[in-house]
Design an enzyme around this catalytic site. Structure first.
Site, mmCIF file in Angstrom:
data_model
loop_
_atom_site.group_PDB
_atom_site.id
_atom_site.type_symbol
_atom_site.label_atom_id
_atom_site.label_comp_id
_atom_site.label_asym_id
_atom_site.label_seq_id
_atom_site.Cartn_x
_atom_site.Cartn_y
_atom_site.Cartn_z
ATOM 1 N N PRO A 34 -9.691 54.395 66.333
ATOM 2 C CG PRO A 34 -8.332 55.710 64.962
ATOM 3 C CD PRO A 34 -8.402 54.379 65.653
ATOM 4 C CG ASP B 233 -9.369 57.777 60.930
ATOM 5 O OD1 ASP B 233 -8.324 58.405 60.674
ATOM 6 O OD2 ASP B 233 -9.828 56.890 60.200
ATOM 7 C CD1 TRP C 106 -6.709 52.054 54.741
ATOM 8 C CD2 TRP C 106 -7.306 51.703 56.856
ATOM 9 N NE1 TRP C 106 -8.049 51.788 54.763
ATOM 10 C CE2 TRP C 106 -8.442 51.558 56.034
ATOM 11 C CE3 TRP C 106 -7.440 51.526 58.234
ATOM 12 C CZ2 TRP C 106 -9.700 51.253 56.558
ATOM 13 C CZ3 TRP C 106 -8.695 51.218 58.739
ATOM 14 C CH2 TRP C 106 -9.799 51.091 57.912
ATOM 15 C CD GLN D 49 -11.426 48.861 60.696
ATOM 16 O OE1 GLN D 49 -10.281 49.045 60.333
ATOM 17 N NE2 GLN D 49 -12.416 49.653 60.347
ATOM 18 C CD1 TRP E 46 -6.106 50.900 63.291
ATOM 19 C CD2 TRP E 46 -7.188 49.607 64.775
ATOM 20 N NE1 TRP E 46 -5.760 51.309 64.547
ATOM 21 C CE2 TRP E 46 -6.403 50.545 65.480
ATOM 22 C CE3 TRP E 46 -7.966 48.700 65.481
ATOM 23 C CZ2 TRP E 46 -6.373 50.592 66.869
ATOM 24 C CZ3 TRP E 46 -7.939 48.751 66.862
ATOM 25 C CH2 TRP E 46 -7.145 49.687 67.552
ATOM 26 C CE LYS F 27 -22.936 46.447 54.488
ATOM 27 N NZ LYS F 27 -21.888 46.461 53.463
ATOM 28 C CE LYS G 251 -27.127 56.864 57.699
ATOM 29 N NZ LYS G 251 -25.845 57.512 57.455
#
Length: 1116
Positions: free
Chosen positions: A46, A85, A589, A625, A629, A662, A665
């Site tokens: 999610p 999520d 988590w 993750q 996750w 990377k 913004k």
RNA sequence: CCCGAAAUGGCGCAAUGGUUAGCGCAGCUGUCUUAUAUGCAGAAGGUUGUAGGUUCAAAUCCUACUUUCGGGACCA
């Protein structure tokens, strides 16, 4: 009719196809048409909709979508339930920022109701944007009935899982050292610690303390040494009263130094790391070579002498006991095990003394090493009035009363309000005390980086806090074991990063002291002796009923299971004693790791559904993750159900900018996904991402790369469909209505591309099945570009625009159709819209297949009988020979339009003739040469080259290989001829002789003296470039055809228009017209071609050798 | 500090331990084309990050180092 297009517009195509899907419910059909029993289970990790989606989400979701679409086309039923999520700190922070409040204001300035409501809304803030992205990138996922982690049904399933763990004794409450903000009264997550500005440079008073060794406990080599002290450094002197151990590195070298204390001038002997003597004994200290020199020291002298007396390893020091440095309190438990030297691997000699002051109550490393020691070193915890074990610093950040004159003072001056802070901080006061007691070796100011609470701006304390843990360590071995059954892509993530993580597993800290999250369903009585874990709403109801009866209350199960409503529920023990909920929320988590169960509200609903949808066949998320996750899915699966939760997992890498940086913004290098999709279309974007780098490698995202892909791959494919297939198929009305022409009746070039196609199908299937999409994409790309477009089409153009329509043309159209429709299917998982566009353009007209969309079609299966490797090899010869001829022509400046007499091919292997003969015509027409002549060995004109076959020889010859290679390299033509005649050769190297056969050599033709020759590996070709009049005339005829065609084009004639030609009389063209008039007329669709003295109003054309003549071309 | 991954022409990527290290892009030269948003041919561009080692043979295996990226350092 096949639709024709003016130009390729990828974004228009994807838009129209997406509309088509929506209108005809293609997604739904793609699921429903496949049988329930044959499912491929996919779990959607999610996303959180409170942040905007980025380009990396396009990558991640392409990976997910691709394999689901593939399996779906393979006949599997692939349901993809979406999810959101919705809990976690970022959401709370966003809400608080928006409402302009802090946590303290919740329940005061803002009611909890309002707070909760705001969280619920914020959490779906960007849902529309996410849905939009989902649509615009053609990610197929069910967003009609997503699971949402804040819903009561979801929470109930999570509670069920927690209860399951609880019943297996896998939940417990314990202490852990956590960053803690005394002013805010709350623990902080590292997330908060990592907020910008949290780490600041501060100046602290540091102390190198002298810990006095207890003589009785000294090892032999130190027995009898007096005034023996260990030196240990700390930047947080306020933790010194809580010291219970000193940690040394067992392999580090330590020394015993004899000297005087600079504050008390007393003689001392100090132990510290050898490597740090120079650093500690700087300034006024002065090394002496002789112990006797120490005696000359007088108290207060400018220089203090020191003498290195002995040396040992850290391991030799372990076990020595020392006097407690600041004896205000003793550990309440096992005090006899405190105040001794222990070993720890984390000790370094970077700074300090190489001996680490260890206070298990205030340092995570300290607590760990203390616990590991045998027997364990107790933390300095004392009993408070309620007999609870507490540290010497209370939750406000003040020393407890046990600290005597320091009791009641804040351990850091920053914690005082306004100007209440004392002149001397606790650190300074303690330093002074130590100095006067001969316990301080050195006191200094020190600037270092220290984390601060982002809310109060005060320094953080590392402090032991009560937390609920999942005892994951208890199931560690099983997790490791089951992990080995999971197919990780890439492998090293599963074995390395994830595997190592499992092997070093710590218990999982489940507690979060927050508002917006799933409440821990555990209620406890006042003294913590009785507790209950609730695993369902039904159970909660039962317990509430009991409590209501016992306490005379009218509580009900809250409509919203979040705080604070749930906190108001009071349950009772069997004795009727009230129990209150443990105020913690659980780690978010755990929410996401619960999704296999909670998405179906298992086990309260959908038990059957769950059974067929567990575990997952496939999941995919970013590599970040791994410990998120991926871990929580695995941990919960193993702990609660003794099962893996997923069988295949792709962990994709990062999407970086084109320089490998990377995206962020703040750097301004983040790529806007909607813009990219709108510019290039989703198909090219997805194809670029998948074909450029394997999903688990980091992708250096460069929009120019998408442009390249859309030009090269999609442009070619479009042109093949539009410019070749559709245009001419429409003219001759090819609709695939004729019987399929059997392979045996097709030309070899047709069988070749069909063979290639089936090889491709086979390989691509294997790639997708093995989760190797990049290979699949590259293969398809190569096929389209190299095989289909640049060989098959190029060589067969005429069959498509020949105006007749017989078996040969039908065969060509069938072949090309099959190639195109198959490519559409093969690429459908990656570039679903373009693939469907191509498929439907073809299929809607031919009605060959029933599927209304490529995504409802079956994935192609290779027809092994159509794969002809000998033919593929033959064609490979043709391509390479052609290429060599073309390069020779180039070298000699011989235009391809000028026919040449013959190609000479040296032949060393009779089967070669057979192979080349099979493709002879192709070669001849491709390079415009009249014939091929094979030069056999017997002719004696071939100069050969010989090379050892390293593969067969290397193993046998071993060390002699080098000499052998040299010997073989020195063979002359006679040696080679001899070898070929006898078929064997005895090679003598030093004392060894080796029997070699022809197999051990690579012999190839290298040169034909006197001819124009080119090589490509073992292939050698020669070209006869002598020209006779006939050839020259034909060359001119071809030039004329070319010029006339150009004129046709510039005059915008239709492809089928007939013309008449008037050509100016000129010696250069007369032979051509004489001999090749029919040819010229045929090629240019001319009804007449006449030579005239002058052309009235035509144009000038340029021919080779600077001939310029007039020509007039008109429609007939 | 620990762990993982990577490092190959200007850029993006290939290359079962086997001898001329390939391909695509960009740039250069030339050229074909009635399918091209092409294509073809050519030239140029490399000590495969560095240093050792193993091997008859290393881009490939081993060790150390350097650089980059990511993760972790008890938040997972």
């Amino acid at each position: 009719m096949y639709p024709l297009y003016k130009s390729l517009n990828l974004s228009k195509i994807d838009e129209s196809i997406r509309e088509f899907w929506e209108e005809h419910n293609i997604f739904e059909k793609s699921i429903e048409q496949r049988p329930v029993e044959n499912s491929f289970v996919f779990y959607e990790g999610p996303p959180s909709a409170n942040g905007k989606p980025g380009i990396h989400h396009v990558m991640a979701r392409t990976v997910k979508d691709m394999f689901c679409r593939y399996q779906s086309m393979k006949g599997k039923r692939v349901e993809r339930k979406g999810g959101w999520d919705t809990h976690g700190l970022p959401i709370e922070l966003a809400v608080e920022k928006e409402l302009g409040i802090t946590k303290e204001d919740i329940g005061k300035k803002v009611s909890v109701d309002e707070y909760n409501k705001a969280c619920r809304e914020t959490v779906m803030r960007y849902k529309d944007m996410w849905d939009d992205l989902t649509r615009k990138m053609a990610y197929w996922v069910d967003l009609e009935k997503p699971y949402i982690t804040f819903e009561n049904t979801y929470i109930e399933s999570v509670w069920y899982l927690l209860k399951r763990l609880y019943d297996k004794d896998l939940l417990y409450k314990g202490y852990t050292i956590q960053p803690y903000s005394p002013k805010a009264g709350t623990g902080l997550s590292s997330h908060e610690l990592n907020m910008p500005g949290a780490y600041k440079d501060v100046t602290d008073t540091t102390v190198v303390a002298q810990f006095k060794a207890i003589p009785d406990t000294l090892p032999d080599f130190l027995v009898g040494e007096e005034h023996l002290h260990f030196l240990a450094w700390t930047t947080t002197p306020w933790t010194l009263p809580s010291n219970t151990a000193l940690t040394v590195g067992p392999k580090i070298d330590y020394v015993l130094v004899q000297t005087y204390n600079q504050y008390t001038f007393q003689p001392v002997q100090l132990i510290l790391a050898k490597a740090l003597v120079g650093k500690q004994f700087s300034g006024k200290y002065e090394a002496v070579e002789d112990a006797a020199d120490l005696a000359n020291y007088e108290a207060g002298a400018k220089k203090i002498p020191y003498f290195i007396k002995k040396e040992c390893k850290g391991a030799d020091l372990v076990g020595i006991r020392y006097e407690q440095l600041l004896p205000f309190a003793l550990p309440a438990e096992n005090p006899e095990n405190a105040f001794r030297v222990i070993a720890g691997d984390f000790v370094t000699t970077e700074d300090g003394t190489g001996i680490v002051h260890t206070a298990p109550t205030f340092g995570a490393d300290d607590a760990m090493v203390a616990k590991k020691a045998n027997p364990p070193v107790p933390p300095l915890l004392v009993k408070d009035q309620q007999d609870n074990l507490v540290p010497l610093v209370d939750l406000q950040g003040k020393f407890r009363p046990e600290m005597g004159e320091f009791g009641g003072q804040y351990v850091k001056n920053e914690y005082y309000m306004n100007d209440d802070a004392p002149d001397k901080s606790i650190d300074v006061q303690l330093a002074i005390k130590l100095k006067t007691e001969n316990k301080a070796f050195k006191v200094e100011k020190y600037v270092h980086n220290y984390p601060h609470c982002w809310r109060t701006d005060k320094p953080v304390l590392y402090y032991p806090l009560d937390s609920w843990f999942v005892r994951s360590t208890a199931m560690k071995d099983r997790m490791v074991e089951l992990n080995k059954t999971i197919n990780w892509k890439p492998k090293h993530t599963g074995e390395g990063r994830f595997g190592k993580w499992l092997e070093n597993l710590q218990d999982w800290n489940l507690s979060r002291s927050r508002y917006w999250g799933i409440p821990l369903p555990i209620w406890r009585n006042e003294d913590g002796t009785k507790e209950i874990c609730i695993g369902s709403l039904e159970q909660l109801q039962t317990e509430i009923d009991k409590a209501n009866a016992a306490l005379g209350k009218t509580q009900e199960v809250p409509k919203d299971l979040h705080r604070p409503y749930i906190d108001d529920i009071v349950l009772v023990t069997e004795d009727g004693e009230p129990m209150h909920r443990e105020l913690d929320l659980i780690d978010v988590w755990f929410d996401s790791g619960s999704m296999p169960y909670a998405q179906w509200h298992y086990p309260f609903e959908n038990q059957e559904k769950f059974k067929t949808n567990y575990p997952a066949d496939f999941i995919a998320e970013g590599v970040d993750q791994t410990r998120g996750w991926f871990f929580t899915l695995h941990a919960i699966g193993v702990m609660a159900f003794d099962s893996v939760a997923f069988k295949n997992v792709v962990s994709n890498g990062l999407v970086q900018d084109k320089h490998g940086q990377k995206m962020s913004k703040s750097k301004g290098n983040a790529v806007e996904p909607f813009e990219t999709l709108a510019t290039y279309g989703l198909d090219a974007t997805r194809w670029y991402m998948i074909s450029n780098a394997q999903p688990w490698d980091n992708l250096k995202f460069d929009a120019d790369g998408i442009g390249e892909v859309s030009r090269k791959f999609f442009g070619t494919l479009y042109q093949t469909y539009n410019g070749i297939f559709a245009q001419y198929a429409n003219i001759v009305d090819f609709n695939y209505k004729e019987d399929y022409v059997p392979l045996a009746e097709r030309k070899s070039i047709d069988r070749w591309i069909i063979s290639k196609l089936n090889s491709l199908i086979k390989d691509v299937n294997a790639d997708y099945a093995d989760y190797e999409p990049t290979n699949a994409a590259r293969r398809v790309q190569n096929f389209v570009d190299r095989d289909l477009s640049n060989w098959y089409i190029r060589l067969n153009r005429k069959r498509f625009w020949s105006q007749s329509y017989g078996k040969d043309e039908i065969t060509a159209f069938q072949t090309l159709y099959d190639c195109l429709v198959t490519v559409a299917k093969l690429m459908a998982p990656i570039s679903p819209c373009f693939a469907d566009w191509l498929f439907r353009n073809l299929n809607d007209a031919s009605q060959k297949e029933g599927a209304e969309s490529v995504h409802l079609a079956d994935f192609p299966e290779a027809d092994e009988s159509a794969i002809d490797t000998a033919l593929e090899e033959r064609m490979n010869y043709a391509q390479r020979i052609s290429s060599l001829i073309l390069s020779l022509r180039k070298k000699e400046n011989l235009r391809v339009r000028q026919p040449l007499a013959k190609i000479l091919l040296p032949v060393l292997d009779p089967s070669f003739i057979e192979q080349v003969d099979g493709v002879k015509d192709l070669i001849l027409s491709e390079v415009n040469v009249k014939e091929i002549e094979y030069l056999t060995d017997a002719s004696g004109v071939i100069k050969k080259r010989i090379k050892p076959n390293f593969k067969t020889l290397g193993r046998r010859l071993g060390k002699d290989m080098k000499a052998a290679a040299q010997a073989i390299g020195g063979f002359n033509q006679d040696d080679i001829a001899n070898l070929e005649k006898t078929g064997s050769y005895t090679l003598v190297v030093g004392d060894n002789s080796h029997e070699l056969t022809l197999e051990d050599f690579d012999i190839s033709a290298e040169d034909i003296p006197g001819l124009l020759v080119a090589n490509d590996g073992p292939l050698t070709v020669a070209l006869d470039i002598t020209l006779d009049d006939q050839l020259l005339a034909e060359g001119t005829a071809r030039e004329l055809v070319n010029r006339i065609q150009n004129i046709r084009k510039s005059k915008d004639f239709n492809v089928t228009d007939r013309i008449t030609i008037y050509l100016e009389q000129n010696d250069a063209v007369v032979p051509a017209v004489e001999h090749f008039k029919d040819y010229i007329c045929n090629e240019t669709l001319a009804t007449s071609l006449s030579l005239t003295d002058a052309v009235a109003d035509g144009e000038k054309i340029e021919l080779p050798n600077e001939v310029s003549i007039g020509i007039q071309v008109e429609k007939a």
